[in-house]
Scaffold this motif. Sequence first.
Motif, PDB file in Angstrom:
ATOM      1  N   ARG A 156       0.594  -1.266   0.061  1.00 52.90           N
ATOM      2  CA  ARG A 156      -0.061  -0.250   0.056  1.00 52.90           C
ATOM      3  C   ARG A 156       0.663   1.158   0.059  1.00 52.90           C
ATOM      4  O   ARG A 156       0.475   2.170  -0.701  1.00 52.90           O
ATOM      5  CB  ARG A 156      -0.815  -0.051   1.268  1.00 52.90           C
ATOM      6  CG  ARG A 156      -2.174  -0.900   1.304  1.00 52.90           C
ATOM      7  CD  ARG A 156      -2.784  -0.866   2.617  1.00 52.90           C
ATOM      8  NE  ARG A 156      -3.568   0.377   2.706  1.00 52.90           N
ATOM      9  CZ  ARG A 156      -3.768   1.344   3.491  1.00 52.90           C
ATOM     10  NH1 ARG A 156      -2.830   1.269   4.703  1.00 52.90           N
ATOM     11  NH2 ARG A 156      -4.539   2.195   3.557  1.00 52.90           N
ATOM     12  N   GLU A 195      -3.703   5.782  -4.811  1.00 52.28           N
ATOM     13  CA  GLU A 195      -4.544   5.154  -3.847  1.00 52.28           C
ATOM     14  C   GLU A 195      -5.441   4.133  -4.276  1.00 52.28           C
ATOM     15  O   GLU A 195      -6.014   4.277  -5.194  1.00 52.28           O
ATOM     16  CB  GLU A 195      -5.433   6.238  -2.630  1.00 52.28           C
ATOM     17  CG  GLU A 195      -5.923   5.275  -1.653  1.00 52.28           C
ATOM     18  CD  GLU A 195      -6.489   6.475  -0.822  1.00 52.28           C
ATOM     19  OE1 GLU A 195      -7.374   6.149   0.134  1.00 52.28           O
ATOM     20  OE2 GLU A 195      -6.471   7.688  -0.843  1.00 52.28           O
ATOM     21  N   THR A 196      -5.580   2.907  -3.719  1.00 49.99           N
ATOM     22  CA  THR A 196      -6.439   1.910  -4.029  1.00 49.99           C
ATOM     23  C   THR A 196      -7.113   1.099  -2.853  1.00 49.99           C
ATOM     24  O   THR A 196      -6.700   1.356  -1.779  1.00 49.99           O
ATOM     25  CB  THR A 196      -5.560   0.939  -4.849  1.00 49.99           C
ATOM     26  OG1 THR A 196      -6.587   0.010  -5.714  1.00 49.99           O
ATOM     27  CG2 THR A 196      -4.576   0.155  -3.868  1.00 49.99           C
ATOM     28  N   LYS A 197      -8.467   0.785  -3.190  1.00 46.04           N
ATOM     29  CA  LYS A 197      -9.164   0.096  -2.095  1.00 46.04           C
ATOM     30  C   LYS A 197      -9.023  -1.404  -2.790  1.00 46.04           C
ATOM     31  O   LYS A 197     -10.107  -2.054  -2.125  1.00 46.04           O
ATOM     32  CB  LYS A 197     -10.443   0.622  -2.012  1.00 46.04           C
ATOM     33  CG  LYS A 197     -10.297   2.130  -1.205  1.00 46.04           C
ATOM     34  CD  LYS A 197      -9.851   1.894   0.203  1.00 46.04           C
ATOM     35  CE  LYS A 197      -9.646   3.149   1.010  1.00 46.04           C
ATOM     36  NZ  LYS A 197      -9.201   3.104   2.233  1.00 46.04           N
ATOM     37  N   TYR A 249      -7.829  -5.459  -3.540  1.00 50.31           N
ATOM     38  CA  TYR A 249      -6.549  -6.258  -2.920  1.00 50.31           C
ATOM     39  C   TYR A 249      -7.023  -7.594  -3.613  1.00 50.31           C
ATOM     40  O   TYR A 249      -8.254  -8.020  -3.605  1.00 50.31           O
ATOM     41  CB  TYR A 249      -6.799  -6.297  -1.508  1.00 50.31           C
ATOM     42  CG  TYR A 249      -5.725  -7.216  -1.048  1.00 50.31           C
ATOM     43  CD1 TYR A 249      -4.416  -7.075  -1.328  1.00 50.31           C
ATOM     44  CD2 TYR A 249      -6.153  -8.184  -0.230  1.00 50.31           C
ATOM     45  CE1 TYR A 249      -3.596  -7.940  -0.658  1.00 50.31           C
ATOM     46  CE2 TYR A 249      -5.204  -8.982   0.602  1.00 50.31           C
ATOM     47  CZ  TYR A 249      -3.767  -9.021   0.320  1.00 50.31           C
ATOM     48  OH  TYR A 249      -2.997  -9.732   0.590  1.00 50.31           O
ATOM     49  N   TRP A 306      -8.287  -1.717   6.490  1.00 52.78           N
ATOM     50  CA  TRP A 306      -8.046  -0.620   5.689  1.00 52.78           C
ATOM     51  C   TRP A 306      -8.947  -0.445   4.844  1.00 52.78           C
ATOM     52  O   TRP A 306      -9.090   0.267   3.603  1.00 52.78           O
ATOM     53  CB  TRP A 306      -6.738  -1.204   4.981  1.00 52.78           C
ATOM     54  CG  TRP A 306      -5.549  -0.861   5.807  1.00 52.78           C
ATOM     55  CD1 TRP A 306      -5.266   0.210   6.775  1.00 52.78           C
ATOM     56  CD2 TRP A 306      -4.364  -1.907   5.998  1.00 52.78           C
ATOM     57  NE1 TRP A 306      -3.931  -0.095   7.374  1.00 52.78           N
ATOM     58  CE2 TRP A 306      -3.635  -1.183   6.958  1.00 52.78           C
ATOM     59  CE3 TRP A 306      -4.000  -3.068   5.602  1.00 52.78           C
ATOM     60  CZ2 TRP A 306      -2.280  -1.556   7.494  1.00 52.78           C
ATOM     61  CZ3 TRP A 306      -2.713  -3.658   6.142  1.00 52.78           C
ATOM     62  CH2 TRP A 306      -1.829  -3.077   6.895  1.00 52.78           C
ATOM     63  N   GLN A 307     -10.402  -1.078   4.707  1.00 58.62           N
ATOM     64  CA  GLN A 307     -11.545  -0.885   4.038  1.00 58.62           C
ATOM     65  C   GLN A 307     -10.934  -1.320   2.663  1.00 58.62           C
ATOM     66  O   GLN A 307     -11.168  -0.741   1.472  1.00 58.62           O
ATOM     67  CB  GLN A 307     -11.927   0.470   4.032  1.00 58.62           C
ATOM     68  CG  GLN A 307     -12.432   0.886   5.241  1.00 58.62           C
ATOM     69  CD  GLN A 307     -13.015   2.295   5.400  1.00 58.62           C
ATOM     70  OE1 GLN A 307     -12.507   3.298   4.697  1.00 58.62           O
ATOM     71  NE2 GLN A 307     -14.095   2.559   5.909  1.00 58.62           N
ATOM     72  N   LEU A 308     -10.314  -2.289   2.288  1.00 54.61           N
ATOM     73  CA  LEU A 308      -9.990  -2.967   1.024  1.00 54.61           C
ATOM     74  C   LEU A 308     -10.978  -3.972   0.509  1.00 54.61           C
ATOM     75  O   LEU A 308     -11.666  -4.723   1.379  1.00 54.61           O
ATOM     76  CB  LEU A 308      -8.704  -3.740   1.212  1.00 54.61           C
ATOM     77  CG  LEU A 308      -7.272  -2.797   1.596  1.00 54.61           C
ATOM     78  CD1 LEU A 308      -6.112  -3.955   1.857  1.00 54.61           C
ATOM     79  CD2 LEU A 308      -7.217  -1.771   0.515  1.00 54.61           C
ATOM     80  N   ASP A 309     -11.292  -3.823  -0.648  1.00 51.87           N
ATOM     81  CA  ASP A 309     -12.189  -4.814  -1.385  1.00 51.87           C
ATOM     82  C   ASP A 309     -11.553  -6.018  -1.930  1.00 51.87           C
ATOM     83  O   ASP A 309     -10.667  -5.828  -2.820  1.00 51.87           O
ATOM     84  CB  ASP A 309     -13.025  -4.030  -2.475  1.00 51.87           C
ATOM     85  CG  ASP A 309     -14.097  -3.119  -1.975  1.00 51.87           C
ATOM     86  OD1 ASP A 309     -14.720  -3.253  -0.844  1.00 51.87           O
ATOM     87  OD2 ASP A 309     -14.127  -2.066  -2.662  1.00 51.87           O
TER      88      ASP A 309
END
Length: 213
Positions: A116, A125-127, A129, A147-150
């Motif tokens: 990240r 920035e990315t969400k 994963y 981390w609020q990752l999709d």
Amino acid sequence: MLIKISLALIGIFFLHSILPAIYYKYFYRKDYGKKDLTFSFDDGPNPDFSPRLKELLDQNQIQAYFFQVGEKVKAYPNIVKDLAARGHKLGIHCYQHSHPIFWGPYKTYKDIRKARAVLEDLGLETKLYRPPHGWVNLTMVFFMKVWQLDLVLWNFLPGDWKEDQTWQETYQKLIKAKSQGGLVCLHDSNHKIKSNSKAPENTLRALAEFFSK
């Protein structure tokens, strides 16, 4: 006593690294769009193949997902920034590619955090994963929430990373996937930062043929 400790460690390993992977590989279902075929690419960036892939996608007005390896992003930042500038979606793959079945909690945390951070250092920035091999462990589940990752897996895995798979075989698998729609996982590099793999050459050839039809 030693037997009890051994059984306890095996149980912890199973709960952390095996059970979540079984669930996400065989029972977890997510609608990635059934009408069209969406493309995603793992293990890049690669200086030989990623720019050529980007041009091929742009020529055909295709936007794709690119799940990036952190140490490669550090080595080839301009490729990644160009992908983002062209409207492609970036995601976290890992920092250094290995199989997560052997990742403990700290190794998992450190790998995601570093991957990240490399993107954030570039102002990206990315969400999204996708862990290596799509192998999800319990620590990943926790930090995806923190981390609020999709989590983004796939519907089709054509196996284009295999050195002995011809471009025609990959092409035929893409045709089959197109008839069903969904998200396909391809590769623009192999695991190593300095890759001698020519498998992405076959992937590019298969995609060129696919887009020409």
